[in-house]
Design an enzyme around this catalytic site. Structure first.
Site, PDB file in Angstrom:
ATOM      1  N   ASN A  66       0.873  -1.179   0.000  1.00 27.01           N
ATOM      2  CA  ASN A  66       0.000   0.000   0.000  1.00 27.01           C
ATOM      3  C   ASN A  66       0.908   1.226   0.000  1.00 27.01           C
ATOM      4  O   ASN A  66       1.501   1.550   1.028  1.00 27.01           O
ATOM      5  CB  ASN A  66      -0.894  -0.035   1.251  1.00 27.01           C
ATOM      6  N   TRP A  67       1.003   1.871  -1.144  1.00 25.59           N
ATOM      7  CA  TRP A  67       1.942   2.992  -1.273  1.00 25.59           C
ATOM      8  C   TRP A  67       1.413   4.263  -0.604  1.00 25.59           C
ATOM      9  O   TRP A  67       2.142   5.247  -0.500  1.00 25.59           O
ATOM     10  CB  TRP A  67       2.245   3.264  -2.756  1.00 25.59           C
ATOM     11  N   LYS A  68       0.170   4.261  -0.199  1.00 26.93           N
ATOM     12  CA  LYS A  68      -0.460   5.438   0.435  1.00 26.93           C
ATOM     13  C   LYS A  68      -0.202   6.680  -0.430  1.00 26.93           C
ATOM     14  O   LYS A  68      -0.164   6.559  -1.653  1.00 26.93           O
ATOM     15  CB  LYS A  68       0.044   5.587   1.878  1.00 26.93           C
ATOM     16  N   HIS A 107      -9.404   1.115   5.070  1.00 33.62           N
ATOM     17  CA  HIS A 107      -8.128   1.350   5.754  1.00 33.62           C
ATOM     18  C   HIS A 107      -8.337   2.297   6.935  1.00 33.62           C
ATOM     19  O   HIS A 107      -9.141   3.229   6.863  1.00 33.62           O
ATOM     20  CB  HIS A 107      -7.102   1.936   4.780  1.00 33.62           C
ATOM     21  N   GLU A 141      -6.666   4.671   7.987  1.00 33.48           N
ATOM     22  CA  GLU A 141      -6.436   6.098   7.678  1.00 33.48           C
ATOM     23  C   GLU A 141      -7.660   6.715   7.001  1.00 33.48           C
ATOM     24  O   GLU A 141      -7.968   7.884   7.216  1.00 33.48           O
ATOM     25  CB  GLU A 141      -5.176   6.230   6.802  1.00 33.48           C
ATOM     26  N   GLU A 150      -5.281  -5.035  10.496  1.00 34.12           N
ATOM     27  CA  GLU A 150      -4.240  -4.030  10.712  1.00 34.12           C
ATOM     28  C   GLU A 150      -4.497  -3.307  12.036  1.00 34.12           C
ATOM     29  O   GLU A 150      -5.257  -2.321  12.067  1.00 34.12           O
ATOM     30  CB  GLU A 150      -4.252  -3.013   9.562  1.00 34.12           C
ATOM     31  N   GLY A 201       2.697   2.058  10.885  1.00 33.87           N
ATOM     32  CA  GLY A 201       3.649   3.157  10.747  1.00 33.87           C
ATOM     33  C   GLY A 201       4.351   3.535  12.042  1.00 33.87           C
ATOM     34  O   GLY A 201       5.001   4.569  12.117  1.00 33.87           O
ATOM     35  N   SER A 226       3.660  -2.409  10.283  1.00 29.40           N
ATOM     36  CA  SER A 226       5.111  -2.460  10.497  1.00 29.40           C
ATOM     37  C   SER A 226       5.738  -3.807  10.133  1.00 29.40           C
ATOM     38  O   SER A 226       6.657  -4.264  10.801  1.00 29.40           O
ATOM     39  CB  SER A 226       5.458  -2.073  11.948  1.00 29.40           C
ATOM     40  N   GLY A 256       2.994  -1.226   4.281  1.00 35.03           N
ATOM     41  CA  GLY A 256       3.052   0.215   4.008  1.00 35.03           C
ATOM     42  C   GLY A 256       4.475   0.642   3.722  1.00 35.03           C
ATOM     43  O   GLY A 256       5.005   0.457   2.623  1.00 35.03           O
ATOM     44  N   GLY A 257       5.132   1.205   4.719  1.00 35.56           N
ATOM     45  CA  GLY A 257       6.464   1.790   4.549  1.00 35.56           C
ATOM     46  C   GLY A 257       7.458   0.901   3.817  1.00 35.56           C
ATOM     47  O   GLY A 257       8.171   1.349   2.911  1.00 35.56           O
TER      48      GLY A 257
HETATM   49  P1  13P Z   1       3.185   0.177   7.734  1.00 40.77           P
HETATM   50  O1  13P Z   1       3.689  -1.113   7.101  1.00 40.77           O
HETATM   51  O2  13P Z   1       3.938   1.384   7.270  1.00 40.77           O
HETATM   52  O3  13P Z   1       3.060   0.058   9.206  1.00 40.77           O
HETATM   53  O4  13P Z   1       1.687   0.373   7.160  1.00 40.77           O
HETATM   54  C1  13P Z   1       0.793  -0.680   7.206  1.00 40.77           C
HETATM   55  C2  13P Z   1      -0.416  -0.293   6.448  1.00 40.77           C
HETATM   56  O5  13P Z   1      -1.128   0.615   6.836  1.00 40.77           O
HETATM   57  C3  13P Z   1      -0.716  -1.012   5.208  1.00 40.77           C
HETATM   58  O6  13P Z   1      -1.979  -0.696   4.734  1.00 40.77           O
END
Ligand code: 13P
Length: 252
Positions: free
Chosen positions: A9-11, A97, A99, A169, A175, A215, A236-237
């Protein structure tokens, strides 16, 4: 047999050039993946066509959207519909998600409509959910997860579940560098599979892929993925660096 999935997920990250660089590096570094494994990347809307185009020559990496509107079309400034995604070559969408729930007030009612819209268009849904830190501290995490799933998904027909992927999640692990332990992930994933068995049956529960997100890094992926009810990860990251993402794919 249910699928193994590693999804990035590149956000709201990476411009056009950076997106192309990343997807090309992932493709170049990807060895043989078995046919039961899906590798997915999800760029922001504006970069989807470039990434899809780059991936035309490499059918191993799928491209998904991070969001979608619940209506067919109309006066919804700034929004993107299922039909637009399909015509851009996208048939998988991430919904729910944390967010989106937190910063854009997406609630169960809205998410139900989005899920239904995606399913009507025969799209796959990666449905995200998970408890906040205060829920876990209050030992309320199982209730919260049960409520999130029941509210948005448990009215669906059994056949709809062929298109649903779940992504647990925990918000406190997104994050933050703090990961749920492999045992915590397994405990929750087994709980979720039991809920689905109770609501539907064991066949449905055994077929649905349940991803862990929060994470995930090369250093912890293998341990988390080794658990029997963890079918992959939503990353994510670490999905923004090709070496890290490839290492995580290799851990599946
Ligand atoms: P991180 O891997 O950066 O914690 O993010 C997870 C995420 O929100 C994937 O959708």
């Amino acid at each position: 047999m249910r699928k193994k999935i590693v999804a990035g997920n590149w956000k709201m990250n990476l411009n056009k050039e950076q997106s192309l660089q990343l997807v090309n590096d992932i493709s170049a570094g990807l060895g043989n993946i078995d046919e039961n494994t899906r590798v997915i990347v999800s760029p922001p809307f504006i970069n989807i066509p470039y990434v899809v185009d780059a991936e035309k020559r490499n059918t191993k990496v799928e491209v998904a959207a991070q969001n979608m509107h619940f209506k067919e079309s109309g006066a919804y400034t700034g929004e993107v519909s299922a039909d637009m995604l399909l015509s851009a070559g996208i048939d998988t969408v991430i919904l729910g998600h944390s967010e989106r729930r937190e910063y854009f007030n997406e609630d169960a009612n809205l998410l139900t409509q989005k899920v239904e819209q995606a399913l009507e268009h025969k799209m796959d849904v990666i449905f995200c959910f998970g408890e906040k830190l205060e829920d876990r501290q209050a030992d309320n995490h199982f209730n919260v997860v049960e409520y999130q799933l029941k509210d948005a998904l448990f009215h669906l027909k059994e056949s709809d579940w062929q298109r649903i992927v779940l992504a647990y999640e925990p918000v406190w692990a997104i994050g933050t560098g703090e990961t749920a332990s492999a045992d915590q992930a397994q405990e929750m994933h087994a709980f979720i599979r039991n809920l689905i068995t109770d609501q539907y049956d064991e066949d449905v529960a055994e077929e649905v892929s349940i991803l862990y997100g929060g994470s995930v890094k090369p250093a912890n992926a293998q341990e988390i993925f080794s658990k029997p009810d963890v079918d992959g990860g939503l990353i994510g990251g670490a999905s923004l660096k090709s070496q890290d993402f490839l290492a995580i794919i290799n851990a599946i």
